[in-house]
Write an enzyme that holds these catalytic residues in place. Structure first.
Site, mmCIF file in Angstrom:
data_model
loop_
_atom_site.group_PDB
_atom_site.id
_atom_site.type_symbol
_atom_site.label_atom_id
_atom_site.label_comp_id
_atom_site.label_asym_id
_atom_site.label_seq_id
_atom_site.Cartn_x
_atom_site.Cartn_y
_atom_site.Cartn_z
ATOM 1 N N TYR A 371 0.814 -1.224 0.000
ATOM 2 C CA TYR A 371 0.000 0.000 0.000
ATOM 3 C C TYR A 371 0.843 1.267 0.000
ATOM 4 O O TYR A 371 2.012 1.254 0.298
ATOM 5 C CB TYR A 371 -1.053 0.005 1.098
ATOM 6 C CG TYR A 371 -0.682 -0.110 2.556
ATOM 7 C CD1 TYR A 371 0.597 0.076 3.037
ATOM 8 C CD2 TYR A 371 -1.692 -0.388 3.473
ATOM 9 C CE1 TYR A 371 0.869 -0.014 4.387
ATOM 10 C CE2 TYR A 371 -1.428 -0.482 4.826
ATOM 11 C CZ TYR A 371 -0.149 -0.287 5.286
ATOM 12 O OH TYR A 371 0.109 -0.371 6.630
ATOM 13 N N GLU A 372 0.167 2.344 -0.401
ATOM 14 C CA GLU A 372 0.812 3.637 -0.685
ATOM 15 C C GLU A 372 1.906 3.512 -1.746
ATOM 16 O O GLU A 372 2.925 4.198 -1.717
ATOM 17 C CB GLU A 372 1.343 4.301 0.594
ATOM 18 C CG GLU A 372 0.229 4.755 1.514
ATOM 19 C CD GLU A 372 0.690 5.671 2.620
ATOM 20 O OE1 GLU A 372 1.559 6.525 2.388
ATOM 21 O OE2 GLU A 372 0.175 5.524 3.734
ATOM 22 N N GLY A 373 1.667 2.596 -2.659
ATOM 23 C CA GLY A 373 2.607 2.370 -3.755
ATOM 24 C C GLY A 373 3.433 1.122 -3.518
ATOM 25 O O GLY A 373 4.144 1.022 -2.525
#
Length: 394
Positions: A371-373
């Site tokens: 998550y968040e990339g």
């Protein structure tokens, strides 16, 4: 002996407070919340009572004004014990940063004090079923209707969804303009047309709620737009520059906690008539784990300090920290997976059992690479920044 990072007295106090909450309040219940997959409201109240919720929020809005570095310190310490329960605080920061960085004064005064006090949690609504790594592919729309925007669409995999009161949500106000047609809005739980989908059942971070956000002709007043129309992608990018060290510190904390557990176990576990810590194979594993954790800590801390230093400058003098934030997130999350996997290996069969915490740490660590990339997206970001810097002759 630990490496000296020359923390201020206030920073040392925050770390000690977070450590106390983690050991006394989180540790006794971490297994329970992982098993039942319930949101840890009792611990969230403990965070509020300990004044941990507003460490990164400026003092004028009820926080402690310790910036990203303060958030990193607290998140790491909580995540040494449980990376899932601590996520309620870290994910709230993610949902808050768009308001903190790009909101107007009225929006800051309205929303930040309640978040700083722990009265309300926040969430960040960017990801969609068909728009994960490629945020510009989102299909959620916001159509202007007088003084309002009408939102329709769905967001997925939203941390804190259903439990948070405040949501920063991204939608296309002008789909024909692509990346420049995205805008950011503040939504509140309970708004007509704003509902939540099913709660996801996950491999890790089970104490953290992950749900869909569903918008069905949801009317949002124009005063709830963050920044200017069409500037939503810039708001999201600025937010991720600030928030990725938070994920990195979650990963760092999980890794550091797993290292502590593995070292203590290796000293006590006896095989072939001696503690397994006396075996060179185990010693080398511990040495690698410790070195990687410390290297991650150095990178995460320095990145957080760099972000705070840039943010303290006048707006026209600030430099983006996309590369450094991506590096911190990439490295710390990959270290978390390596260290927790090795911790399970050191525990042997017991490491695969829920009787010991390292299997949970391994499950919780995995999400930090996603998550968040994802790690691959972080590498893309780093490489792109390097190429741009080279082109500019830096």
């Amino acid at each position: 002996m630990v490496m000296e990072y020359f923390l201020s007295e206030d920073e040392k106090m925050m770390v000690e407070t977070a450590r106390t909450v983690a050991q006394e309040k989180i540790k006794p219940v971490r297994e329970h919340f992982d098993e039942v997959e319930e949101f840890p409201w009792p611990i969230v109240k403990e965070f509020a009572q300990a004044d941990l919720c507003g460490v990164y929020i400026p003092e004028e809005y009820g926080g402690f004004g310790k910036g990203v570095f303060g958030l990193v310190l607290v998140t790491e310490e909580l995540c040494k014990v449980d990376g899932s329960i601590a996520l309620s605080l870290a994910a709230t920061a993610l949902g808050t940063f768009p308001i903190l960085l790009s909101g107007n004064e009225e929006q800051k005064k309205k929303y930040l004090p309640d978040i700083a006090s722990g009265k309300k949690l926040a969430a960040f609504g960017l990801t969609e079923p068909g728009a994960g790594s490629d945020a510009t592919a989102m299909t959620t729309t916001a159509v202007k209707d007088g003084d309002y925007y009408i939102l329709n669409g769905t967001k997925c995999f939203i941390t804190n969804a259903g439990d948070a009161e405040t949501y920063t949500v991204f939608a296309k106000t002008n789909p024909s303009r692509g990346a420049r047609g995205i805008s950011c809005f503040i939504l509140e739980k309970g708004m007509p047309g704003f509902e939540f989908g099913k709660k996801e059942k996950k491999m890790g971070i089970r104490a953290s709620s992950t749900r869909e956000l569903i918008f069905n002709n949801c009317r949002v007043h124009k005063d709830n737009m963050v920044g200017k129309e069409g500037h939503g992608l810039m708001v999201a990018q600025a937010t991720l520059d600030f928030s990725r060290p938070g994920v990195a510190s979650q990963a760092l904390g999980i890794a550091a906690g797993a290292l502590e557990e593995a070292t203590a176990y290796a000293r006590k576990r006896v095989q072939f008539g001696q503690p397994i810590a006396s075996f060179q194979g185990i010693q080398h594993m511990l040495a690698d784990m410790a070195t990687e954790v410390e290297a991650a800590r150095c990178l995460v801390y320095q990145t957080a300090k760099m972000i705070d230093a840039e943010h303290a400058k006048p707006a026209n003098e600030r430099q983006r920290t996309s590369k450094e934030s991506a590096m911190a997130k990439l490295f710390a999350s990959e270290v978390a997976m390596k260290v927790t996997t090795n911790a399970v290996q050191i525990f042997g069969g017991y490491g695969y059992s829920r009787e010991y915490p390292v299997e949970k740490m391994m499950r919780d660590a995995k999400i930090t690479t996603i998550y968040e990339g994802t790690s691959q997206i972080q590498k893309n970001e780093i490489a792109l920044c390097l190429i741009k810097e080279s082109a500019k002759g830096k």
